[in-house]
Design a protein around this motif. Structure first.
Motif, short mmCIF file in Angstrom:
data_model
loop_
_atom_site.label_atom_id
_atom_site.label_comp_id
_atom_site.label_asym_id
_atom_site.label_seq_id
_atom_site.Cartn_x
_atom_site.Cartn_y
_atom_site.Cartn_z
N ALA A 34 0.82 -1.20 0.00
CA ALA A 34 0.00 0.00 0.00
C ALA A 34 0.86 1.26 0.00
N ARG A 72 -5.50 0.83 -0.08
CA ARG A 72 -5.38 1.68 1.10
C ARG A 72 -6.69 1.79 1.86
N TRP A 75 -7.24 -1.12 3.98
CA TRP A 75 -6.38 -1.11 5.15
C TRP A 75 -6.94 -0.21 6.25
N LEU A 76 -7.49 0.89 5.84
CA LEU A 76 -8.00 1.84 6.83
C LEU A 76 -9.36 1.43 7.38
N GLN B 31 -2.79 7.19 10.75
CA GLN B 31 -2.92 6.27 9.62
C GLN B 31 -3.34 7.01 8.37
N LEU B 35 -1.13 8.24 4.44
CA LEU B 35 -1.51 7.93 3.07
C LEU B 35 -1.78 9.17 2.23
N TRP B 75 4.33 3.47 11.34
CA TRP B 75 3.07 2.75 11.20
C TRP B 75 3.29 1.27 10.90
#
Lengths: 282, 282
Positions: A34, A72, A75-76, B31, B35, B75
DNA sequence: AACACATTGCATGTAAAACTTCAAAAGTCT
DNA sequence: AGACTTTTGAAGTTTTACATGCAATGTGTT
């Protein structure tokens, strides 16, 4: 099919050899994938950047960027189910459900605490408290309940523990602190100004400041040597102290493990005195 | 200083307002921040892309990219604590497990509470407290923390609430009670005798006795008109008050629903007085 | 009010990543 | 073996994101 991993499994057999290698990387190390760029992933699995990008097309995405975004999101997402529980401001729910939601909310906060807590920090704080010659506990207003809980538990374990009054601190309490002392300061919204004053005075005496607060960047969080936060990344205006109590219980458990001889000894002394006083029934 | 969060905390006070907003975002939603691009983060917190990038310089990085890399490393690393959970013969690791078990235990207690709680009883208690002309709260020793929490919350909602001192009760407090009053008595092992005395005196005045205890048949449970128990069928010598707090939070939520006009009014008054006192920072 | 200073965002420059094209390499079929 | 298809990576193009100079705005001070 919803997640990227599921999408990959469906298409996997129809992918070219090079694309399969890339796909395998996505399944096996999704977190890393990611964050890396197409070029970096290609380098990791031993193919060219182009092959990585072509995998995105083969899986039905409009490009590599879209694939990356999908990954992503996956993942979140797990983190989001907590916030789904919290703002349950549904007008339709009846009052009974509202009551029960209090528990759901507490559970969610506890879950979050379990995920976020750094055990090493708990040990560090336990050691600090064990080796302090004197411990000052400050917590005013709504914070006093948690502060008193810690005070009472520490009193069971050791001497030289003082607590502020719920309404404000006495300078005399704090000025007895030394460089070998610790000050545990509780501070939650609405942040009271005298809390900061107490911490500042304690710091001037050279005491270690342990901040128990809701955010690392709250007024106390900025002053403290170590900071413990209840629910940093939660958006909850009405703060509960239940998670703070749990945090303190962890700390106390840590202290009991590390300093069990002293504590057992003191416990015996207390038992003896209790018996003389006939303080307890049953 | 190792992690990005620690770095931010050190520099936070010397950052510009805009940079502080960005920094807070990094602490609160790391988090997500890992990104997003600089532009997107700026959009989230309401500043320009430029300000976000400048934060990186202010924190000592050579650029935004370096900051982002640092955050992503932080992370990915926590994923290692899986090994922490796995059984190991290492003594240190077992201790860590003990710490985490505290949370597991709290969660189990909460679960138990959710299953056992009778919502009607919560409503009944809420109604009683709303309609009482006077509320006495008694809780000594280890029970005082929970008692104080209730006291503070009730004080936010209404007047005529008194609490005992943590060390014992004053007869004067209790004798003001009438047949329209309520006395909330906390009692947990080791059951203190003076708790029973306080409850007895309150009953003589005709007040409704609400017992908060661990078993229905504990000394207070036998005296009280309504009894709330935290974890009836749990066998835990070291009792935590976390579930009691949750119980109280339910009660308070119930009261806010049923008596919202009065409470809102009082809240406004308090806000006004708070503002005059400048009691709170921020 | 005028000054210095800090803070901020827009506009532009630069680097890097994503995307596209194309020809070579590898594999397949007759 | 030769022709066809598939797969692949290097080189070129476009897009995106990071970086920086500069002017506008706001704040506190003399």
């Amino acid at each position: 099919m919803r997640t990227l991993q599921e999408t990959i499994k469906v298409h996997y057999s129809s992918l070219s050899p090079g694309q399969q290698k890339v796909a395998a990387f996505y399944i096996e190390r999704p977190q890393e994938a990611a964050l890396l760029t197409a070029f970096q992933i290609g380098k990791q699995v031993g193919v060219s950047e182009t092959t990585v990008i072509r995998l995105a097309y083969a899986l039905g995405f409009s490009g590599y960027s879209e694939l990356q975004q999908a990954l992503r999101k996956d993942w979140l997402l797990p983190k989001q189910d907590i916030s789904e529980v919290l703002p349950s401001k549904d007008g339709q729910t009846n009052d009974n459900q509202l009551i029960r939601q209090v528990i759901l909310r507490e559970q969610a906060i506890l879950q979050n605490l379990a995920e976020q807590i750094k055990v090493d920090d708990v040990w560090a704080m336990a050691e600090t408290l064990i080796h302090s010659d004197r411990i000052y506990i400050g917590g005013f207003g709504s914070s006093y309940a948690a502060a008193y809980w810690l005070y009472y538990a520490l009193k069971q374990m050791r001497g030289n523990v003082v607590i502020s009054s719920p309404t404000g601190f006495m300078t005399e309490d704090i000025c007895d602190l030394t460089t070998n002392s610790a000050a545990v300061i509780f501070s939650f919204p609405r942040y009271r100004q005298d809390t900061v004053q107490a911490a500042t005075i304690a710091k001037e005496q050279g005491a270690k400041i342990i901040g128990i607060t809701d955010r690392t960047l709250s007024p106390i969080g900025q002053l403290a040597d170590m900071t413990f936060t209840s629910s940093e990344n939660e958006v909850t205006d009405a703060h509960s102290i239940a998670s703070i109590i749990s945090l303190l219980d962890m700390l106390l458990a840590g202290m009991r493990i590390r300093d069990c001889e002293h504590i057992a000894k003191r416990q015996q002394q207390l038992e003896h005195l209790y018996a003389e006083q006939q303080l307890f029934s049953e």
